[in-house]
Every structure is written in structure tokens, then in C-alpha cells.
Write a protein that holds these residues in place. Structure first.
Motif, PDB file in Angstrom:
ATOM      1  N   SER A  41     -11.893   9.014   2.641  1.00  0.00           N
ATOM      2  CA  SER A  41     -11.940   8.868   1.189  1.00  0.00           C
ATOM      3  C   SER A  41     -10.557   8.549   0.623  1.00  0.00           C
ATOM      4  O   SER A  41     -10.458   7.878  -0.403  1.00  0.00           O
ATOM      5  CB  SER A  41     -12.489  10.137   0.532  1.00  0.00           C
ATOM      6  OG  SER A  41     -11.691  11.258   0.875  1.00  0.00           O
ATOM      7  N   THR A  86     -26.950  -0.941  -0.828  1.00  0.00           N
ATOM      8  CA  THR A  86     -26.970   0.240   0.055  1.00  0.00           C
ATOM      9  C   THR A  86     -25.591   0.558   0.626  1.00  0.00           C
ATOM     10  O   THR A  86     -25.401   1.616   1.220  1.00  0.00           O
ATOM     11  CB  THR A  86     -27.958   0.051   1.218  1.00  0.00           C
ATOM     12  OG1 THR A  86     -27.503  -1.020   2.053  1.00  0.00           O
ATOM     13  CG2 THR A  86     -29.364  -0.236   0.719  1.00  0.00           C
ATOM     14  N   GLN A  87     -24.631  -0.350   0.463  1.00  0.00           N
ATOM     15  CA  GLN A  87     -23.289  -0.153   1.014  1.00  0.00           C
ATOM     16  C   GLN A  87     -22.255   0.222  -0.048  1.00  0.00           C
ATOM     17  O   GLN A  87     -21.079   0.410   0.256  1.00  0.00           O
ATOM     18  CB  GLN A  87     -22.838  -1.428   1.743  1.00  0.00           C
ATOM     19  CG  GLN A  87     -23.764  -1.854   2.864  1.00  0.00           C
ATOM     20  CD  GLN A  87     -23.869  -0.808   3.951  1.00  0.00           C
ATOM     21  OE1 GLN A  87     -22.862  -0.308   4.449  1.00  0.00           O
ATOM     22  NE2 GLN A  87     -25.080  -0.453   4.322  1.00  0.00           N
ATOM     23  N   LYS A  88     -22.686   0.363  -1.299  1.00  0.00           N
ATOM     24  CA  LYS A  88     -21.769   0.621  -2.420  1.00  0.00           C
ATOM     25  C   LYS A  88     -20.959   1.909  -2.232  1.00  0.00           C
ATOM     26  O   LYS A  88     -19.853   2.024  -2.751  1.00  0.00           O
ATOM     27  CB  LYS A  88     -22.535   0.694  -3.742  1.00  0.00           C
ATOM     28  CG  LYS A  88     -23.125  -0.630  -4.186  1.00  0.00           C
ATOM     29  CD  LYS A  88     -22.067  -1.516  -4.789  1.00  0.00           C
ATOM     30  CE  LYS A  88     -22.670  -2.776  -5.388  1.00  0.00           C
ATOM     31  NZ  LYS A  88     -21.637  -3.737  -5.760  1.00  0.00           N
ATOM     32  N   TYR A  89     -21.502   2.886  -1.497  1.00  0.00           N
ATOM     33  CA  TYR A  89     -20.792   4.158  -1.292  1.00  0.00           C
ATOM     34  C   TYR A  89     -19.457   3.967  -0.576  1.00  0.00           C
ATOM     35  O   TYR A  89     -18.574   4.825  -0.638  1.00  0.00           O
ATOM     36  CB  TYR A  89     -21.675   5.151  -0.526  1.00  0.00           C
ATOM     37  CG  TYR A  89     -21.806   4.849   0.947  1.00  0.00           C
ATOM     38  CD1 TYR A  89     -20.992   5.486   1.881  1.00  0.00           C
ATOM     39  CD2 TYR A  89     -22.742   3.924   1.404  1.00  0.00           C
ATOM     40  CE1 TYR A  89     -21.110   5.205   3.239  1.00  0.00           C
ATOM     41  CE2 TYR A  89     -22.869   3.640   2.756  1.00  0.00           C
ATOM     42  CZ  TYR A  89     -22.049   4.282   3.663  1.00  0.00           C
ATOM     43  OH  TYR A  89     -22.170   4.003   4.994  1.00  0.00           O
ATOM     44  N   LYS A  90     -19.270   2.835   0.095  1.00  0.00           N
ATOM     45  CA  LYS A  90     -18.024   2.575   0.831  1.00  0.00           C
ATOM     46  C   LYS A  90     -16.891   2.100  -0.072  1.00  0.00           C
ATOM     47  O   LYS A  90     -15.731   2.156   0.321  1.00  0.00           O
ATOM     48  CB  LYS A  90     -18.260   1.512   1.908  1.00  0.00           C
ATOM     49  CG  LYS A  90     -19.231   1.937   2.981  1.00  0.00           C
ATOM     50  CD  LYS A  90     -19.443   0.793   3.944  1.00  0.00           C
ATOM     51  CE  LYS A  90     -20.456   1.125   5.005  1.00  0.00           C
ATOM     52  NZ  LYS A  90     -20.757  -0.039   5.854  1.00  0.00           N
ATOM     53  N   GLU A  91     -17.219   1.622  -1.261  1.00  0.00           N
ATOM     54  CA  GLU A  91     -16.202   1.051  -2.139  1.00  0.00           C
ATOM     55  C   GLU A  91     -15.093   2.061  -2.432  1.00  0.00           C
ATOM     56  O   GLU A  91     -15.360   3.218  -2.752  1.00  0.00           O
ATOM     57  CB  GLU A  91     -16.831   0.554  -3.445  1.00  0.00           C
ATOM     58  CG  GLU A  91     -17.695  -0.662  -3.231  1.00  0.00           C
ATOM     59  CD  GLU A  91     -18.329  -1.211  -4.497  1.00  0.00           C
ATOM     60  OE1 GLU A  91     -18.856  -2.330  -4.433  1.00  0.00           O
ATOM     61  OE2 GLU A  91     -18.310  -0.530  -5.547  1.00  0.00           O
ATOM     62  N   LYS A  93     -13.105   3.285  -0.251  1.00  0.00           N
ATOM     63  CA  LYS A  93     -12.842   4.104   0.939  1.00  0.00           C
ATOM     64  C   LYS A  93     -12.187   3.257   2.032  1.00  0.00           C
ATOM     65  O   LYS A  93     -12.101   2.040   1.919  1.00  0.00           O
ATOM     66  CB  LYS A  93     -14.130   4.760   1.420  1.00  0.00           C
ATOM     67  CG  LYS A  93     -14.689   5.750   0.413  1.00  0.00           C
ATOM     68  CD  LYS A  93     -15.947   6.412   0.907  1.00  0.00           C
ATOM     69  CE  LYS A  93     -16.452   7.448  -0.059  1.00  0.00           C
ATOM     70  NZ  LYS A  93     -16.890   6.890  -1.342  1.00  0.00           N
TER      71      LYS A  93
END
Length: 106
Positions: A41, A86-91, A93
Motif C-alpha cells: 500500500s 475489477t482491478q481498481k483496488y490496485k490503483e 499501490k
């Protein structure tokens, strides 16, 4: 400010510069081009390269390579933008290759 004296740390494998805390690992289940990688993070003591679109295993992303601030070694990349919902959580990081970091003495 939190007390990180007891926290495990990760350093650049080349110069031992502190780049991350164990507590900032989001996932150890990632893959870099040369093997296993960790999703963090937050990082410290790194600099970001130019942003570019890159086709990764999970689709198209805008990323910026990250480099050790002390020795300039490329350690991984930062996810700037994910085009797949579905990959937005990586932004925002970071991916660090497991072979590019070593456990610190922290």
C-alpha cells in the motif's frame, strides 16, 4: 506518528535502503515478470519513473516503474490507473518483486 521499531522491514536487495514495512503488504500472491511479487500500500525512499500503459496479466494498466532512491535499482512499479473495474483496488499501490527486496533488520 506510529512506532515502527518492532516492525519487519524490506530493503533494496542491492544497497539495503529501507523501502517498505511488512505491515504495508496488501498481498503476497502477485506475479512479476521474474517471479513472485508483493503488493504494497505504501513505499518509501523510492522514486517513480514515467507513466506508461502496460499490458499485464490482469489487463491494461497505467503504471510507473519505481526505483531505489539511493542506488537507482528498478524494484517494481506503481499502479496509476486500472482500466478493468475489477482491478481498481490496485490503483495507487505498488508491486515489488520478491527477488528485488530483502528483509531488513527492523
Amino acid at each position: 506518528m506510529a512506532d515502527f521499531l518492532g516492525s519487519r522491514t524490506y530493503c533494496c536487495f542491492k544497497c539495503q535502503n529501507l523501502v517498505a514495512y511488512h505491515d504495508d503488504i496488501v498481498s503476497k500472491d502477485f506475479q512479476a515478470s521474474n517471479g513472485r511479487a508483493f503488493l504494497f500500500s505504501h513505499l518509501m525512499n523510492v522514486k517513480e519513473g514515467a507513466k506508461e500503459d502496460r499490458q499485464l496479466i490482469t489487463g491494461l494498466h497505467t503504471v510507473a516503474d519505481v526505483f531505489c532512491r539511493d542506488c537507482g535499482e528498478e524494484l517494481g512499479w506503481k499502479y496509476i490507473k486500472a482500466y478493468d473495474e475489477t482491478q481498481k483496488y490496485k490503483e495507487g499501490k505498488f508491486i515489488l518483486g520478491k527477488f528485488k527486496i530483502t528483509k531488513g533488520n527492523g
